[in-house]
Design a protein around this motif. Sequence first.
Motif: not given
Length: 463
Positions: A230-233, A262-265
């Motif tokens: 998650l940190q990498a994403m 995982y979603s980063i948004a």
Amino acid sequence: MKPVLLVDFGSTYTKLTAVDVEGERILGTAQSFTTIFTDINDGLKNGLAILEEKTGKLDFTETYACSSAAGGLRMITSGLVPELTGEAARLASLGAGAKVIGVYAFQLTEDDLAEIQQAKPDIFLLVGGTDGGNTECILHNAKMLSTLPKDFPIIIAGNRTASRQCQRLLEGWEVYVCPNVMPKFGTLQIEPVQKQIREIFLGRIVQAKGLSRVSSLLSDIMMPTPSAVLQAMNLLSQGCEGESGIGDLIAVDVGGATTDVYSIADGMPEQMNTVYKGIPEPFSKRTVEGDIGMRYSIQGIVDAAGLSRVSKLAGLPEARVQTLVDELKINTERVPNGDEELEKLDFALASMAIEEAVRRHAGTMEETYTLMGQTFIQSGKNLTKVKQIVVTGGSLIHTRKTEEIAAHALFSPQQPMSLRPKAADVWVDRTYILAAMGLLSAHYPQAALRIMKKELEFHGYSE
């Protein structure tokens, strides 16, 4: 040159990545079987020997590690209302890198207690009620939990009015009190709980899994492997000082037993006539589908997609597909290795695993009509505008059809109310570096980001 060693102690394999942080490049990777049930140092030494054959002798200046060995960080949560405090507890647990093996709502029963005791969680997260709201449920649950053997720590993160009383009811237990995960309706406050989960992982779980035997080799604390990913994403998406990220993204890791998404948004509604339902989800979100995996959970893929759809995608008769699935349930280590039937089946299974896991992760839209005319109700995250997809997992990296499989993460006219990406570029992690880059990012974010941009295999727009 400044070599740094990054180690991921997995349940099956210990993966090693050697990085030159000054040259911002990967020096080599290796893996060996994890020896968690004997001496974990054995698997590490074997991996180091394999790595040294590729890179030559290296004098590592720093060593960092993460772990999902022996099943990872297993958590159970309980809350008041499933859609509110129960969901907040689940999101907090998953975001901290835990594997949620049970979620309970309302008051715990004797049957619930029997299930909890049998499940043997690593941590129990007790929540319930907004601050100043309901106290009856969380107090009841604390009293019920107090009757169990004191085999796991409990984090209390519910109504602040009842927190200390819960702590007294659990006298003699290893108890941690954190701020409420939902202090008021519709507001998430999960970071303090996530920090506490990671601290417990270090202080209790690492030792219980035998990982303390390698602590003398490490330059810094360990973390759960999903937390590192998650940190990498987050880094890949948002960038860091001196290096820009690639923007909003989703990432999918299709494993043998589970599929992580995982979603980063932001994911909030974009149109004026859309109303959001439920609690806003975190910007950085992780979900785990425990019934979707390429081998141990293979039947879950077939059940979710339907035998006929898997058969059609694979180009094999339904009876033959079911026969192969039944065989793979038993022979979980079996891989295609040139077997054309298995290659076709794995293509279909991986495609359906991604489709179902991303569908569950993404939000949904519901159409309704009010006095103001047509209105839409959104639940969960709107990922339709996300333009980047990162994929990894054996079934995706050992095939020439990675893009074709990854495309199943996208919006489909057959599921028009699923808020999945409309179109996206595909990035492939063919060398399993995501967890390693998450570890590296805590100390060398710019190097970690630049390495990911170079090492992840890029494929243009997938539609």
